[in-house]
Design a protein around this motif. Structure first.
Motif, short mmCIF file in Angstrom:
data_model
loop_
_atom_site.label_atom_id
_atom_site.label_comp_id
_atom_site.label_asym_id
_atom_site.label_seq_id
_atom_site.Cartn_x
_atom_site.Cartn_y
_atom_site.Cartn_z
N GLU A 71 -9.77 -45.54 7.89
CA GLU A 71 -9.62 -44.70 9.08
C GLU A 71 -10.42 -45.31 10.22
N TYR A 72 -10.57 -44.55 11.29
CA TYR A 72 -11.27 -45.04 12.47
C TYR A 72 -12.70 -45.49 12.12
N ASN A 73 -13.11 -46.57 12.75
CA ASN A 73 -14.44 -47.15 12.50
C ASN A 73 -15.53 -46.17 12.94
N TYR B 280 -12.02 -52.00 13.88
CA TYR B 280 -13.04 -52.87 13.29
C TYR B 280 -13.00 -54.29 13.83
N GLY B 281 -12.42 -54.47 15.00
CA GLY B 281 -12.35 -55.80 15.59
C GLY B 281 -11.33 -56.71 14.96
N LEU B 282 -10.44 -56.18 14.13
CA LEU B 282 -9.43 -57.00 13.46
C LEU B 282 -8.08 -56.86 14.16
N SER B 283 -7.32 -57.93 14.19
CA SER B 283 -5.94 -57.86 14.67
C SER B 283 -5.10 -57.09 13.66
N THR B 284 -3.90 -56.71 14.05
CA THR B 284 -3.03 -55.99 13.11
C THR B 284 -2.68 -56.87 11.91
N THR B 285 -2.51 -58.17 12.13
CA THR B 285 -2.22 -59.08 11.03
C THR B 285 -3.40 -59.18 10.08
N ALA B 286 -4.61 -59.31 10.63
CA ALA B 286 -5.80 -59.41 9.79
C ALA B 286 -6.05 -58.12 9.03
N MET B 287 -5.83 -56.99 9.69
CA MET B 287 -6.05 -55.71 9.02
C MET B 287 -5.05 -55.52 7.88
N THR B 288 -3.79 -55.86 8.13
CA THR B 288 -2.78 -55.74 7.08
C THR B 288 -3.14 -56.62 5.89
N GLY B 289 -3.60 -57.83 6.17
CA GLY B 289 -4.02 -58.72 5.09
C GLY B 289 -5.21 -58.15 4.33
N TRP B 290 -6.16 -57.56 5.04
CA TRP B 290 -7.34 -56.96 4.40
C TRP B 290 -6.91 -55.86 3.43
N ILE B 291 -5.98 -55.01 3.88
CA ILE B 291 -5.53 -53.90 3.02
C ILE B 291 -4.78 -54.43 1.81
N SER C 170 -1.68 -48.02 15.03
CA SER C 170 -2.49 -48.79 15.96
C SER C 170 -3.11 -50.02 15.31
N CYS C 171 -3.58 -49.89 14.09
CA CYS C 171 -4.43 -50.93 13.50
C CYS C 171 -3.71 -51.84 12.52
N THR C 172 -2.53 -51.44 12.01
CA THR C 172 -1.75 -52.34 11.15
C THR C 172 -0.43 -52.74 11.80
N GLY C 173 -0.15 -52.23 13.00
CA GLY C 173 1.15 -52.48 13.60
C GLY C 173 2.26 -51.74 12.88
N ASN C 174 1.88 -50.64 12.21
CA ASN C 174 2.82 -49.81 11.45
C ASN C 174 3.44 -50.58 10.28
N GLY D 26 3.48 -33.92 9.11
CA GLY D 26 3.85 -34.52 10.38
C GLY D 26 4.53 -35.87 10.20
N ALA D 27 4.64 -36.61 11.30
CA ALA D 27 5.24 -37.94 11.26
C ALA D 27 4.39 -38.85 10.39
N LEU D 28 5.04 -39.67 9.58
CA LEU D 28 4.34 -40.56 8.67
C LEU D 28 4.45 -42.01 9.15
N PRO D 29 3.55 -42.87 8.68
CA PRO D 29 3.63 -44.29 9.06
C PRO D 29 4.89 -44.94 8.51
N GLY D 30 5.15 -46.15 8.98
CA GLY D 30 6.35 -46.88 8.60
C GLY D 30 6.52 -47.03 7.10
N GLY D 31 7.74 -46.77 6.63
CA GLY D 31 8.08 -46.97 5.23
C GLY D 31 7.95 -45.75 4.36
N TRP D 32 6.95 -44.92 4.61
CA TRP D 32 6.75 -43.73 3.78
C TRP D 32 7.69 -42.61 4.20
N GLY D 33 8.52 -42.16 3.25
CA GLY D 33 9.43 -41.07 3.54
C GLY D 33 8.85 -39.71 3.18
N PHE D 34 7.73 -39.71 2.47
CA PHE D 34 7.07 -38.46 2.09
C PHE D 34 5.59 -38.76 1.85
N TYR D 35 4.76 -37.75 1.96
CA TYR D 35 3.35 -37.91 1.61
C TYR D 35 3.14 -37.43 0.17
#
Length: 285
Positions: free
Chosen positions: A173-175, A182-193, A219-223, A244-253
């Motif tokens: 979540e938020y830093n 956390y100062g990471l690009s969306t590409t770097a954050m996605t790789g970290w996860i 915002s932080c993974t580029g969805n 509510g609205a979910l991030p990309g790919g997830w059709g349900f929580y």
């Protein structure tokens, strides 16, 4: 079948193989590749004991505002649970266990903090027949996803698949110490996860739950959409209209944190399904 779906190929070649269970119960081969760790911008870590699942949400997400909306006659499916940390300290599990179907307790943060109340908060529900799980508060600017997954597993986050222990959860979540992402690009954050997720899956044979808000994820993974094929999603959305609205790919929580306070200790959560499905998530199948 590879369990990695990033936006670009990892740098290293795969070695060996391991299998893990996805959110839908499929067994898939876990990707052994790891993204290179970006240059770290170490935070001044002043309050890990105050960081918990959702501790940063109200200050950052304008859509997450309403308190404790679920009532007994709500049409929203609600198998009740809570998530707790050292903020709750000692909890009277005997007094509240009849009101709960699951509990997640914070185990670790980064590679430097262990919840001093974790053992009691993890074993207390279990001794009273409540399904339990552990979660890790991520600080991606502090160390690699692989290192944090290993630290989590070594200090409470391991999974047994015994029908009463849920897969570990990644709280990202938020830093709480600085820049939102956390100062990471969306590409770097996605790789970290991916590094955290795949390390956990390779070692524990189940994909971890991912907790976040839709705003942070976009915002932080580029969805990033690839995780939805493997990881259950735990959405934070303090509103009476459901997850509510979910991030990309997830059709349900799979889980919904609908309030950061309520009648029970800690944050208030629900599981999106029947008790038999919750037990299935806690089982090797």
């Amino acid at each position: 079948m590879s369990a990695h779906r990033g936006n670009s190929a990892p740098a290293a070649a795969a070695t060996g193989s391991s299998w893990a269970r996805t959110v839908t119960g499929r067994l898939v081969e876990v990707d052994q590749n790891r993204y290179p760790t970006p240059s770290l911008r170490l935070e001044q870590l002043t309050h890990p004991e105050a960081d918990y699942m959702g501790s940063t949400v109200r200050d950052h997400d304008p859509d997450v505002v309403a308190p404790n909306p679920i009532s007994p006659d709500s049409s929203i499916p609600h198998l009740p649970g809570i998530d707790v940390s050292s903020n709750q300290g000692s909890i009277n599990w005997t007094g509240i266990s009849s009101s709960l179907d699951f509990v997640y307790a914070k185990a670790t943060e980064g590679t430097y903090y262990r919840n001093p109340d974790f053992t009691a908060q993890y074993n207390g529900p279990h001794s009273r027949g409540v399904i339990r799980g552990a979660y890790h508060f991520a600080i991606p600017s502090n160390s690699s996803g692989t290192a944090q997954a290993d630290y989590f597993i070594s200090h409470g986050g391991a999974w047994s698949g015994d029908g009463v222990t849920l897969p570990g959860a990644l709280d990202i979540e938020y830093n709480p110490y600085g820049a939102k992402c956390y100062g990471l690009s969306t590409t770097a954050m996605t790789g970290w996860i991916w590094n955290f997720v795949n390390e956990y899956a390779a070692r524990e044979h189940a994909y971890p739950v991912i907790y976040s808000t839709t705003d942070w994820w976009r915002s932080c993974t580029g969805n990033a959409t690839g995780f939805a094929k493997y990881d259950p999603f735990w959405v934070a959305n303090y509103a009476s209209t459901g997850g509510g609205a979910l991030p990309g790919g997830w059709g349900f929580y799979t889980f919904w944190q609908y309030a950061d306070h309520g009648k029970l200790p800690g944050d208030q959560d629900v599981f999106n399904g029947a008790l038999s499905q919750l037990k299935t998530l806690a089982s090797k199948g």
